[in-house]
Scaffold this active site. Structure first.
Site, PDB file in Angstrom:
ATOM      1  N   LYS A 157       1.045  -1.017   0.077  1.00  0.00           N
ATOM      2  CA  LYS A 157       0.104   0.044   0.060  1.00  0.00           C
ATOM      3  C   LYS A 157       0.986   1.206  -0.088  1.00  0.00           C
ATOM      4  O   LYS A 157       1.671   1.400   0.967  1.00  0.00           O
ATOM      5  CB  LYS A 157      -0.812  -0.014   1.152  1.00  0.00           C
ATOM      6  CG  LYS A 157      -1.958  -1.186   1.299  1.00  0.00           C
ATOM      7  CD  LYS A 157      -3.096  -0.683   0.507  1.00  0.00           C
ATOM      8  CE  LYS A 157      -4.591  -1.480   0.892  1.00  0.00           C
ATOM      9  NZ  LYS A 157      -5.479  -0.946   0.218  1.00  0.00           N
ATOM     10  N   ASP A 187      -0.463  -0.658  -4.571  1.00  0.00           N
ATOM     11  CA  ASP A 187      -1.844  -0.270  -4.772  1.00  0.00           C
ATOM     12  C   ASP A 187      -1.777   1.275  -4.158  1.00  0.00           C
ATOM     13  O   ASP A 187      -1.496   1.735  -3.051  1.00  0.00           O
ATOM     14  CB  ASP A 187      -2.836  -1.004  -3.603  1.00  0.00           C
ATOM     15  CG  ASP A 187      -4.098  -0.596  -3.569  1.00  0.00           C
ATOM     16  OD1 ASP A 187      -4.510   0.374  -4.446  1.00  0.00           O
ATOM     17  OD2 ASP A 187      -5.097  -1.059  -2.794  1.00  0.00           O
ATOM     18  N   GLU A 213      -2.698  -1.238  -8.654  1.00  0.00           N
ATOM     19  CA  GLU A 213      -4.188  -0.865  -8.220  1.00  0.00           C
ATOM     20  C   GLU A 213      -4.268   0.888  -8.399  1.00  0.00           C
ATOM     21  O   GLU A 213      -3.601   1.532  -7.667  1.00  0.00           O
ATOM     22  CB  GLU A 213      -4.473  -1.358  -7.245  1.00  0.00           C
ATOM     23  CG  GLU A 213      -4.259  -2.999  -7.183  1.00  0.00           C
ATOM     24  CD  GLU A 213      -4.883  -3.494  -5.851  1.00  0.00           C
ATOM     25  OE1 GLU A 213      -6.179  -2.998  -5.228  1.00  0.00           O
ATOM     26  OE2 GLU A 213      -4.465  -4.522  -5.583  1.00  0.00           O
ATOM     27  N   ASP A 244      -9.917  -0.879  -9.174  1.00  0.00           N
ATOM     28  CA  ASP A 244     -10.399  -1.725  -7.866  1.00  0.00           C
ATOM     29  C   ASP A 244     -11.609  -0.474  -7.724  1.00  0.00           C
ATOM     30  O   ASP A 244     -12.641  -0.804  -7.807  1.00  0.00           O
ATOM     31  CB  ASP A 244      -9.481  -1.388  -6.940  1.00  0.00           C
ATOM     32  CG  ASP A 244      -9.907  -1.882  -5.563  1.00  0.00           C
ATOM     33  OD1 ASP A 244     -11.080  -2.205  -5.379  1.00  0.00           O
ATOM     34  OD2 ASP A 244      -9.200  -2.170  -4.540  1.00  0.00           O
ATOM     35  N   LYS A 271     -14.177  -7.342  -5.094  1.00  0.00           N
ATOM     36  CA  LYS A 271     -14.738  -7.470  -3.685  1.00  0.00           C
ATOM     37  C   LYS A 271     -15.958  -7.523  -3.820  1.00  0.00           C
ATOM     38  O   LYS A 271     -16.677  -6.540  -4.048  1.00  0.00           O
ATOM     39  CB  LYS A 271     -14.007  -6.223  -2.984  1.00  0.00           C
ATOM     40  CG  LYS A 271     -12.800  -5.794  -2.910  1.00  0.00           C
ATOM     41  CD  LYS A 271     -12.288  -4.774  -2.038  1.00  0.00           C
ATOM     42  CE  LYS A 271     -10.923  -4.390  -1.753  1.00  0.00           C
ATOM     43  NZ  LYS A 271     -10.382  -3.868  -2.808  1.00  0.00           N
TER      44      LYS A 271
END
Length: 353
Positions: A157, A187, A213, A244, A271
């Site tokens: 991240k 991400d 991402e 995403d 998700k």
């Protein structure tokens, strides 16, 4: 290419017996603060559905919208959820079209009424090691811990510390580990601007990054004014881009087709709580495959109840011998998680039959 199961293979008519759905709100606590581009999570709130039928059967589903991110993160969430549960009690069926704007509610009801089949044998699903945002020192220590436990795919991240320190961390990793030793995913959570995105993407590409991402912020829900910007990045970047947050709030079949045809990403990351429940996730995967777009599935920080269902859905979508690491290593995040037949073993999530 694997044939996706047809809806009628696992859906069943639910109106043959009466049903009663109870709702319980529950708060989970993170073992350590979970840093994201939208702040730091200390707790996680879920609504659990317990469905009883007239023959004594029981099923449990988890509804877990993410604050400030889910398209159904609404002030009257509990009341709206109760209304849809009442509809299901009355009709015995899930109102799929009405629930498209409420993916986390749909996901919870699907777990109760149309669950994925349990595996015929134990599953071992490869997963990425998730490195939360933090200081340079914290992120480096977390990387060492993941490598020590056997992970070969690590997801970073980025966006919490300054860019120069983040790229320095990535450079340090590549100086010590080749692409064959460690697959690196990053991400950005929309942390780049359109002005600096291309330069940063090309800088990242030097270090054999698998994918990034959401480099820039997703379009405001209900609009498509940034689709052209993301399409340009996907077209010109040598670093594969995965969508995403861009998928959140894109609920209808025609909107999904339009997004994929306009942006042409290399991957989409799904998700169920955010992207249409199980049914919507199947829809996204089917449309992506038709366009030769890759995908993988991940959790949205649900408890083990939701995670277990997502793991079964991954097996349904990608087969029992999944090769690409999935984003399912979140079951150890909470101090007060719910026991389920799940366990992280090395770099794989073990799911008991």
């Amino acid at each position: 290419m694997m044939r996706m199961k047809k809806r009628e293979d696992y859906f069943f008519f639910c109106n043959k017996m009466s049903k009663k759905i109870n709702i319980e709100e529950r708060l989970f606590h993170f073992k350590q603060p979970a840093g994201t581009s939208r702040g730091v999570y200390l707790t996680r709130r879920s609504w659990f559905l317990t469905m009883h039928d007239s023959e004594g059967g029981e099923a449990i589903g988890e509804c877990a919208p993410l604050p400030q991110l889910s398209c159904d993160d609404i002030p009257d969430y509990a009341q709206v959820l109760r209304g849809y549960c009442d509809d299901v009690e009355r009709t015995g069926e899930i109102p799929y079209e009405a629930l498209r704007p409420y993916p986390s509610m749909l996901f919870g009801l699907e777990q109760c009424l149309t669950p994925c089949p349990k595996p015929q044998k134990d599953l071992l699903i490869p997963i990425n090691g998730l490195i939360w945002m933090g200081t340079f020192e914290e992120m480096y220590q977390r990387i060492e811990e993941k490598l020590a436990t056997g992970f070969h795919c690590v997801k970073l991240k980025i966006g919490a510390i300054d860019w120069e320190r983040e790229i320095a961390l990535i450079r340090f990793i590549r100086q010590h580990f080749t692409r064959e030793q460690i697959e690196l995913r990053v991400d950005a959570n929309g942390g780049f601007s359109m002005e600096n995105a291309m330069n940063r993407l090309e800088e990242l590409a030097r270090y054999d990054i698998h994918s990034i991402e959401q480099p820039i912020k997703a379009s405001p829900q209900g609009e498509n004014r940034r689709w052209a910007d993301m399409a340009l990045l996907c077209k010109d970047s040598s670093l594969p881009i995965a969508l995403d947050e861009e998928l959140i709030g894109v609920n209808s079949l025609e909107e999904k087709k339009s997004l994929l045809d306009t942006i042409h990403p290399r991957y989409i990351i799904l998700k169920p709580s955010l992207h249409g429940g199980m049914n919507g996730t199947r829809e996204w995967v089917r449309l992506a495959r038709e366009r030769e777009i890759g995908s993988w599935i991940t959790s949205a920080l649900e408890s083990n109840v939701g995670l277990y269902t997502i793991a079964l859905l991954a097996e349904e979508l990608y087969g029992p011998d999944i090769k690409m690491p999935q984003g399912l290593g979140t079951g150890q995040l909470f101090t007060d998680n719910i026991p389920m037949p799940l366990e992280v073993r090395g770099e794989k999530l073990w799911v008991s039959k």
